[in-house]
Design a protein around this motif. Sequence first.
Motif, PDB file in Angstrom:
ATOM      1  N   ASP A   1       0.856  -1.175   0.000  1.00 50.23           N
ATOM      2  CA  ASP A   1       0.000   0.000   0.000  1.00 50.23           C
ATOM      3  C   ASP A   1       0.900   1.236   0.000  1.00 50.23           C
ATOM      4  OD1 ASP A   1      -2.279   1.561   0.131  1.00 50.23           O
ATOM      5  OD2 ASP A   1      -2.636   1.216   2.267  1.00 50.23           O
ATOM      6  N   GLN A   2       0.286   2.405  -0.264  1.00 52.54           N
ATOM      7  CA  GLN A   2       1.050   3.651  -0.341  1.00 52.54           C
ATOM      8  C   GLN A   2       0.732   4.622   0.789  1.00 52.54           C
ATOM      9  OE1 GLN A   2       3.060   2.170  -2.713  1.00 52.54           O
ATOM     10  NE2 GLN A   2       3.368   4.255  -3.462  1.00 52.54           N
ATOM     11  N   GLY A   3      -0.277   4.322   1.588  1.00 51.74           N
ATOM     12  CA  GLY A   3      -0.644   5.282   2.616  1.00 51.74           C
ATOM     13  C   GLY A   3      -1.217   4.640   3.862  1.00 51.74           C
ATOM     14  N   ARG A   4      -0.591   4.915   5.016  1.00 57.02           N
ATOM     15  CA  ARG A   4      -1.103   4.519   6.318  1.00 57.02           C
ATOM     16  C   ARG A   4      -0.999   5.706   7.269  1.00 57.02           C
ATOM     17  NH1 ARG A   4      -1.384  -1.070   7.152  1.00 57.02           N
ATOM     18  NH2 ARG A   4      -2.155  -1.929   5.185  1.00 57.02           N
ATOM     19  N   ILE A   5      -2.039   5.910   8.051  1.00 58.16           N
ATOM     20  CA  ILE A   5      -2.073   7.040   8.971  1.00 58.16           C
ATOM     21  C   ILE A   5      -0.977   6.913  10.025  1.00 58.16           C
ATOM     22  CG2 ILE A   5      -3.449   8.200  10.741  1.00 58.16           C
ATOM     23  CD1 ILE A   5      -5.935   7.295   9.263  1.00 58.16           C
ATOM     24  N   THR A   6      -0.349   8.038  10.341  1.00 57.81           N
ATOM     25  CA  THR A   6       0.569   8.084  11.467  1.00 57.81           C
ATOM     26  C   THR A   6       0.160   9.242  12.367  1.00 57.81           C
ATOM     27  OG1 THR A   6       2.887   8.042  12.144  1.00 57.81           O
ATOM     28  CG2 THR A   6       2.344   9.498  10.314  1.00 57.81           C
TER      29      THR A   6
ATOM     30  N   PHE B   1       9.602   8.283   3.018  1.00 57.29           N
ATOM     31  CA  PHE B   1       8.327   7.563   3.151  1.00 57.29           C
ATOM     32  C   PHE B   1       7.311   8.287   4.027  1.00 57.29           C
ATOM     33  CE2 PHE B   1      11.280   5.917   6.397  1.00 57.29           C
ATOM     34  CZ  PHE B   1      10.561   6.134   7.556  1.00 57.29           C
ATOM     35  N   HIS B   2       7.662   9.462   4.551  1.00 59.67           N
ATOM     36  CA  HIS B   2       6.847  10.129   5.559  1.00 59.67           C
ATOM     37  C   HIS B   2       6.214  11.383   4.988  1.00 59.67           C
ATOM     38  CE1 HIS B   2       6.791  12.195   9.812  1.00 59.67           C
ATOM     39  NE2 HIS B   2       5.599  11.812   9.429  1.00 59.67           N
ATOM     40  N   GLY B   3       4.878  11.461   5.023  1.00 59.30           N
ATOM     41  CA  GLY B   3       4.152  12.640   4.590  1.00 59.30           C
ATOM     42  C   GLY B   3       3.604  13.404   5.786  1.00 59.30           C
ATOM     43  N   LYS B   4       4.169  14.573   6.094  1.00 54.49           N
ATOM     44  CA  LYS B   4       3.769  15.366   7.269  1.00 54.49           C
ATOM     45  C   LYS B   4       2.605  16.287   6.915  1.00 54.49           C
ATOM     46  CE  LYS B   4       8.547  15.444   9.014  1.00 54.49           C
ATOM     47  NZ  LYS B   4       9.656  16.312   9.464  1.00 54.49           N
ATOM     48  N   VAL B   5       1.444  15.694   6.690  1.00 53.64           N
ATOM     49  CA  VAL B   5       0.273  16.474   6.285  1.00 53.64           C
ATOM     50  C   VAL B   5      -0.681  16.728   7.444  1.00 53.64           C
ATOM     51  CG1 VAL B   5       0.401  15.647   3.901  1.00 53.64           C
ATOM     52  CG2 VAL B   5      -0.973  14.382   5.581  1.00 53.64           C
TER      53      VAL B   5
ATOM     54  N   ILE C   1       2.430   7.532   6.367  1.00 58.57           N
ATOM     55  CA  ILE C   1       3.662   6.940   5.851  1.00 58.57           C
ATOM     56  C   ILE C   1       3.299   6.045   4.680  1.00 58.57           C
ATOM     57  CG2 ILE C   1       4.988   7.065   7.983  1.00 58.57           C
ATOM     58  CD1 ILE C   1       4.314   4.107   8.472  1.00 58.57           C
ATOM     59  N   ASN C   2       4.244   5.870   3.787  1.00 55.87           N
ATOM     60  CA  ASN C   2       4.104   4.950   2.662  1.00 55.87           C
ATOM     61  C   ASN C   2       4.668   3.602   3.116  1.00 55.87           C
ATOM     62  OD1 ASN C   2       4.704   3.390   0.326  1.00 55.87           O
ATOM     63  ND2 ASN C   2       4.705   5.231  -0.935  1.00 55.87           N
ATOM     64  N   PRO C   3       3.812   2.601   3.369  1.00 59.40           N
ATOM     65  CA  PRO C   3       4.327   1.349   3.935  1.00 59.40           C
ATOM     66  C   PRO C   3       5.278   0.597   3.019  1.00 59.40           C
ATOM     67  CG  PRO C   3       1.984   1.178   3.430  1.00 59.40           C
ATOM     68  CD  PRO C   3       2.350   2.610   3.256  1.00 59.40           C
ATOM     69  N   ARG C   4       5.029   0.624   1.715  1.00 60.75           N
ATOM     70  CA  ARG C   4       5.965  -0.038   0.790  1.00 60.75           C
ATOM     71  C   ARG C   4       7.364   0.584   0.918  1.00 60.75           C
ATOM     72  NH1 ARG C   4       1.565  -0.180  -3.268  1.00 60.75           N
ATOM     73  NH2 ARG C   4       1.167  -2.333  -3.917  1.00 60.75           N
ATOM     74  N   GLU C   5       7.401   1.917   0.894  1.00 62.83           N
ATOM     75  CA  GLU C   5       8.686   2.604   0.959  1.00 62.83           C
ATOM     76  C   GLU C   5       9.312   2.498   2.350  1.00 62.83           C
ATOM     77  OE1 GLU C   5      10.258   4.028  -1.827  1.00 62.83           O
ATOM     78  OE2 GLU C   5       8.661   2.766  -2.653  1.00 62.83           O
ATOM     79  N   THR C   6       8.470   2.393   3.381  1.00 68.13           N
ATOM     80  CA  THR C   6       8.999   2.201   4.733  1.00 68.13           C
ATOM     81  C   THR C   6       9.759   0.887   4.827  1.00 68.13           C
ATOM     82  OG1 THR C   6       7.122   3.437   5.644  1.00 68.13           O
ATOM     83  CG2 THR C   6       8.413   2.119   7.183  1.00 68.13           C
ATOM     84  N   VAL C   7       9.166  -0.173   4.291  1.00 67.91           N
ATOM     85  CA  VAL C   7       9.828  -1.484   4.291  1.00 67.91           C
ATOM     86  C   VAL C   7      11.133  -1.420   3.501  1.00 67.91           C
ATOM     87  CG1 VAL C   7       9.640  -3.869   3.496  1.00 67.91           C
ATOM     88  CG2 VAL C   7       7.712  -2.795   4.671  1.00 67.91           C
ATOM     89  N   LYS C   8      11.089  -0.781   2.338  1.00 68.21           N
ATOM     90  CA  LYS C   8      12.309  -0.644   1.529  1.00 68.21           C
ATOM     91  C   LYS C   8      13.398   0.105   2.301  1.00 68.21           C
ATOM     92  CE  LYS C   8      10.073  -0.585  -3.046  1.00 68.21           C
ATOM     93  NZ  LYS C   8       9.779   0.285  -4.228  1.00 68.21           N
ATOM     94  N   ALA C   9      12.993   1.169   2.972  1.00 70.57           N
ATOM     95  CA  ALA C   9      13.957   1.979   3.711  1.00 70.57           C
ATOM     96  C   ALA C   9      14.577   1.182   4.860  1.00 70.57           C
ATOM     97  CB  ALA C   9      13.277   3.236   4.248  1.00 70.57           C
ATOM     98  N   GLN C  10      13.757   0.463   5.600  1.00 73.87           N
ATOM     99  CA  GLN C  10      14.280  -0.345   6.710  1.00 73.87           C
ATOM    100  C   GLN C  10      15.259  -1.397   6.203  1.00 73.87           C
ATOM    101  OE1 GLN C  10      13.873   0.384   9.789  1.00 73.87           O
ATOM    102  NE2 GLN C  10      11.772   0.826  10.377  1.00 73.87           N
ATOM    103  N   LEU C  11      14.903  -2.077   5.130  1.00 69.37           N
ATOM    104  CA  LEU C  11      15.772  -3.128   4.601  1.00 69.37           C
ATOM    105  C   LEU C  11      17.046  -2.561   3.986  1.00 69.37           C
ATOM    106  CD1 LEU C  11      13.177  -5.580   2.986  1.00 69.37           C
ATOM    107  CD2 LEU C  11      14.364  -5.805   5.182  1.00 69.37           C
ATOM    108  N   GLU C  12      16.932  -1.418   3.335  1.00 66.79           N
ATOM    109  CA  GLU C  12      18.125  -0.786   2.762  1.00 66.79           C
ATOM    110  C   GLU C  12      19.099  -0.400   3.865  1.00 66.79           C
ATOM    111  OE1 GLU C  12      20.942   0.880   0.254  1.00 66.79           O
ATOM    112  OE2 GLU C  12      19.244  -0.426  -0.227  1.00 66.79           O
TER     113      GLU C  12
END
Length: 396
Positions: free
Chosen positions: A40-45, A76-80, A144-155
Amino acid sequence: MVGSAACRHLSSGSLSVVGIGPSEPLDWKSHTEIFASHYDQGRITRIVDRDTVWSKLAARSINSYEQIEKESGISFHGKVGSLRVSPFYGQEADSLAKSLQVGTDNGACTELINGGDALKFKFPYLQFKSEEVGAMEYGGAGYINPRETVKAQLEAAQRRGVSILRELVTKIEPFSDGVRIFTNGESMILAKKVLICTEAYTNFILPGRKLDLRTQAVSILLAEIASDEQRRLQGMPSFIWRLDAHPFLHSVYGCPPVVYPDGKTYVKIGGTAWEPRYVSNREEFLHWFHSDGAKDETEALLDVLTTLLPGLSIKSLATKPCVVSYTAHGYPYIDSLDDEQLDEARIFVAVGGCGASAKSSDEIARMACLLVENGKWSYDLDAALFKAVFLDETET
């Protein structure tokens, strides 16, 4: 999301770490193995929450986002901002007042928006009733973008020397000196310890007793919008809306316009149904993820979305299936599963997000990794809150 974060946290010490898990399937309809809800591309934080434990976990995770982005080079973080709206305030019927207080106590920057007219003035594209009240959170709140969050953590983990094996674990077998981990790629990994972060699929691979995990099948609606609507909704926060007597949904949540991998921009909405659906075995999981979600649920979500955003010009609609795993006590299970003493334990879990773990995944993982590394509970929240509960302890 917890598993990828655990890879990064475990890499900070002297351990030799391998993260094991398959990539996102290219074709959901033909895929027959496992799925995950972080596709997914969007999860509330947000920090604003009626539960102080979840609020603390969120606050600590949000504080880590910038460092993860810096380490990985992946944003991966959208401060909206995040808006929570309820038809009640300060009453037992709703939790908005308590959420506002708990969030503020845990460092959230908040504003009470009292009444539908005030909400309309601040967010002219949103439509609420005159008696409804909003709690707006600023700072790191948003999505946050969960797909990109996972990529960032693994990178970040790989830059620290962690190996990633893109295979599916099929069996975990304890032995005297550790565990043997078998995969569908015919790999066999020997390890001193294993941390299982497999959410809804956990009971399928656990050796021995099964956890009390209940998996709810939920549906997501994505409304594609064009560039003119994107401009009109500029500045839109993520949102949680407690509905007043809706026949199907207790509440809804959603994200502002976000670009998805197909190149389209969608407004996302999901919700909590009065009568939840559950899935429990492999066949039910596969059938659900091969579907487009539940029609009655997505129709209800569309009804609410068009009420919330009157006049919304929708180019197309897409629906997705998702699952949420709930524990017996409402917090993740972060525990060892051995009968051994903690300092001799080999098998650990960090599972059961209870619909609130995406934003807090980094801190949940940190908690679990401290337990794995130290062989004892060394976190400032009570270990009893996260104790594993097994089915044979709750069955009647």
